[in-house]
Every structure is written in C-alpha cells, then in structure tokens.
Design a protein around this motif. Sequence first.
Motif, PDB file in Angstrom:
ATOM      1  N   MET A 124       0.820  -1.206   0.000  1.00  0.00           N
ATOM      2  CA  MET A 124       0.000   0.000   0.000  1.00  0.00           C
ATOM      3  C   MET A 124       0.857   1.260   0.000  1.00  0.00           C
ATOM      4  N   SER A 125       1.922   1.277   0.795  1.00  0.00           N
ATOM      5  CA  SER A 125       2.764   2.468   0.885  1.00  0.00           C
ATOM      6  C   SER A 125       3.382   2.837  -0.458  1.00  0.00           C
ATOM      7  N   ASP A 126       3.817   1.814  -1.237  1.00  0.00           N
ATOM      8  CA  ASP A 126       4.401   2.102  -2.544  1.00  0.00           C
ATOM      9  C   ASP A 126       3.388   2.766  -3.463  1.00  0.00           C
ATOM     10  N   ASN A 127       2.151   2.286  -3.428  1.00  0.00           N
ATOM     11  CA  ASN A 127       1.095   2.875  -4.239  1.00  0.00           C
ATOM     12  C   ASN A 127       0.839   4.331  -3.834  1.00  0.00           C
ATOM     13  N   LEU A 128       0.768   4.594  -2.524  1.00  0.00           N
ATOM     14  CA  LEU A 128       0.536   5.956  -2.042  1.00  0.00           C
ATOM     15  C   LEU A 128       1.711   6.854  -2.377  1.00  0.00           C
ATOM     16  N   ASN A 129       2.921   6.318  -2.292  1.00  0.00           N
ATOM     17  CA  ASN A 129       4.102   7.093  -2.664  1.00  0.00           C
ATOM     18  C   ASN A 129       4.023   7.513  -4.134  1.00  0.00           C
ATOM     19  N   GLN A 130       3.580   6.599  -4.992  1.00  0.00           N
ATOM     20  CA  GLN A 130       3.443   6.912  -6.415  1.00  0.00           C
ATOM     21  C   GLN A 130       2.368   7.975  -6.637  1.00  0.00           C
ATOM     22  N   ILE A 131       1.268   7.885  -5.906  1.00  0.00           N
ATOM     23  CA  ILE A 131       0.214   8.895  -6.022  1.00  0.00           C
ATOM     24  C   ILE A 131       0.751  10.266  -5.620  1.00  0.00           C
ATOM     25  N   ASN A 183      -0.641   5.078   6.039  1.00  0.00           N
ATOM     26  CA  ASN A 183      -1.393   5.905   5.081  1.00  0.00           C
ATOM     27  C   ASN A 183      -0.740   7.269   4.862  1.00  0.00           C
ATOM     28  N   THR A 184       0.542   7.411   5.238  1.00  0.00           N
ATOM     29  CA  THR A 184       1.225   8.708   5.162  1.00  0.00           C
ATOM     30  C   THR A 184       2.451   8.637   4.261  1.00  0.00           C
ATOM     31  N   VAL A 185       2.604   9.691   3.436  1.00  0.00           N
ATOM     32  CA  VAL A 185       3.794   9.860   2.600  1.00  0.00           C
ATOM     33  C   VAL A 185       4.373  11.239   2.923  1.00  0.00           C
ATOM     34  N   ILE A 186       5.688  11.280   3.111  1.00  0.00           N
ATOM     35  CA  ILE A 186       6.391  12.541   3.343  1.00  0.00           C
ATOM     36  C   ILE A 186       7.309  12.770   2.157  1.00  0.00           C
ATOM     37  N   ILE A 187       7.196  13.934   1.559  1.00  0.00           N
ATOM     38  CA  ILE A 187       8.040  14.314   0.429  1.00  0.00           C
ATOM     39  C   ILE A 187       8.959  15.446   0.871  1.00  0.00           C
ATOM     40  N   GLU A 188      10.245  15.255   0.641  1.00  0.00           N
ATOM     41  CA  GLU A 188      11.229  16.318   0.834  1.00  0.00           C
ATOM     42  C   GLU A 188      11.620  16.777  -0.563  1.00  0.00           C
ATOM     43  N   ALA A 189      11.461  18.083  -0.842  1.00  0.00           N
ATOM     44  CA  ALA A 189      11.688  18.569  -2.201  1.00  0.00           C
ATOM     45  C   ALA A 189      12.292  19.968  -2.194  1.00  0.00           C
ATOM     46  N   ILE A 190      12.951  20.276  -3.294  1.00  0.00           N
ATOM     47  CA  ILE A 190      13.408  21.640  -3.549  1.00  0.00           C
ATOM     48  C   ILE A 190      12.486  22.201  -4.622  1.00  0.00           C
ATOM     49  N   LYS A 232      13.793  13.187  -1.449  1.00  0.00           N
ATOM     50  CA  LYS A 232      13.558  11.925  -0.736  1.00  0.00           C
ATOM     51  C   LYS A 232      12.075  11.808  -0.451  1.00  0.00           C
ATOM     52  N   SER A 233      11.583  10.599  -0.433  1.00  0.00           N
ATOM     53  CA  SER A 233      10.209  10.371   0.007  1.00  0.00           C
ATOM     54  C   SER A 233      10.214   9.227   1.008  1.00  0.00           C
ATOM     55  N   TYR A 234       9.331   9.332   1.958  1.00  0.00           N
ATOM     56  CA  TYR A 234       9.200   8.349   3.022  1.00  0.00           C
ATOM     57  C   TYR A 234       7.733   7.963   3.084  1.00  0.00           C
ATOM     58  N   SER A 235       7.470   6.705   3.274  1.00  0.00           N
ATOM     59  CA  SER A 235       6.069   6.300   3.400  1.00  0.00           C
ATOM     60  C   SER A 235       5.927   5.233   4.465  1.00  0.00           C
ATOM     61  N   PHE A 236       4.852   5.349   5.190  1.00  0.00           N
ATOM     62  CA  PHE A 236       4.491   4.358   6.201  1.00  0.00           C
ATOM     63  C   PHE A 236       2.996   4.485   6.464  1.00  0.00           C
TER      64      PHE A 236
END
Length: 133
Positions: free
Chosen positions: A1-8, A80-87, A74-78
């Motif tokens: 599930m986390s991989d799918n949410l990360n892709q979304i 139902n949560t995804v965290i995106i670090e971006a510039i 970087k992205s982190y997922s666990f």
Amino acid sequence: MSDNLNQIAEDFIKILQSRNSAEELIRFYHQDIEQIEFPNTLTKNKAVRNLEDLKLASERGKKVLQKEEYEIIKSYSFGNTVIIEAIWTGTLAIPIGNIPIGGQMKAYFAQFYEFKDNKIIKQRNYDCFEPFN
C-alpha cells in the motif's frame, strides 16, 4: 500500500508543476481535504484550506508564477502517510521582493500527505524559502 501511495504523491507533485488549471489537481484530493500551510516567508500565519480554498489558491498561484519545478530529494512512506522532501523553484510572473518578473524563488519543502481511499485527506506543508526581500 505504501508504494502505491508514494506513487500517487509523486504523480501529484508532477501535476503541480505542469498543471494548466486547478481542476487537474482535484482528482488527487479527498472531498474532505484539510491542507495546512505553516507560517513561512510568504504565508505569515498558519493557513488551513479546504477543497474550495485549494482551488482558489491554485488559480492565484498560476497568476504569480510562470513556471514551478519540484525536485524530489527523498520520500518516506508508512501506513497511510507519505512525506516528500523537495526543492521547489518558481519562476515569477510578477515581481516579489527584490526578484523581478522572470526571476526565480527557491524553497525547501517537507510535505506530509495522509491518504484515505487513495486520495489526499490531510496535507501539511513546511516551506522554507530562500531570502528574497
């Protein structure tokens, strides 16, 4: 599930930088979305937005920016949560501070996306802008 949410979440970021209208973003949001933008150089007070507010903010943003780009660091997922670090780099359509039309602003973002039914139901933005005043 986390991989799918990360892709979304990553697909959402891609649409953010190439969108022509707010309508392109709506499909990513749950109808009960709550987006919080914590205080930063542009937003002096915490802003809490619902779906309608996000549509309006997106349209306003398109008037301020000629272009915007996100480099996902970087992205982190666990769960139902995804965290995106971006510039983020925005090319201005209007002058802001000492930056002229066509100049660029840069910020470092941490964005937390919580999902329900594969849609973003909660989003928290922590935006750190480089000086431009």
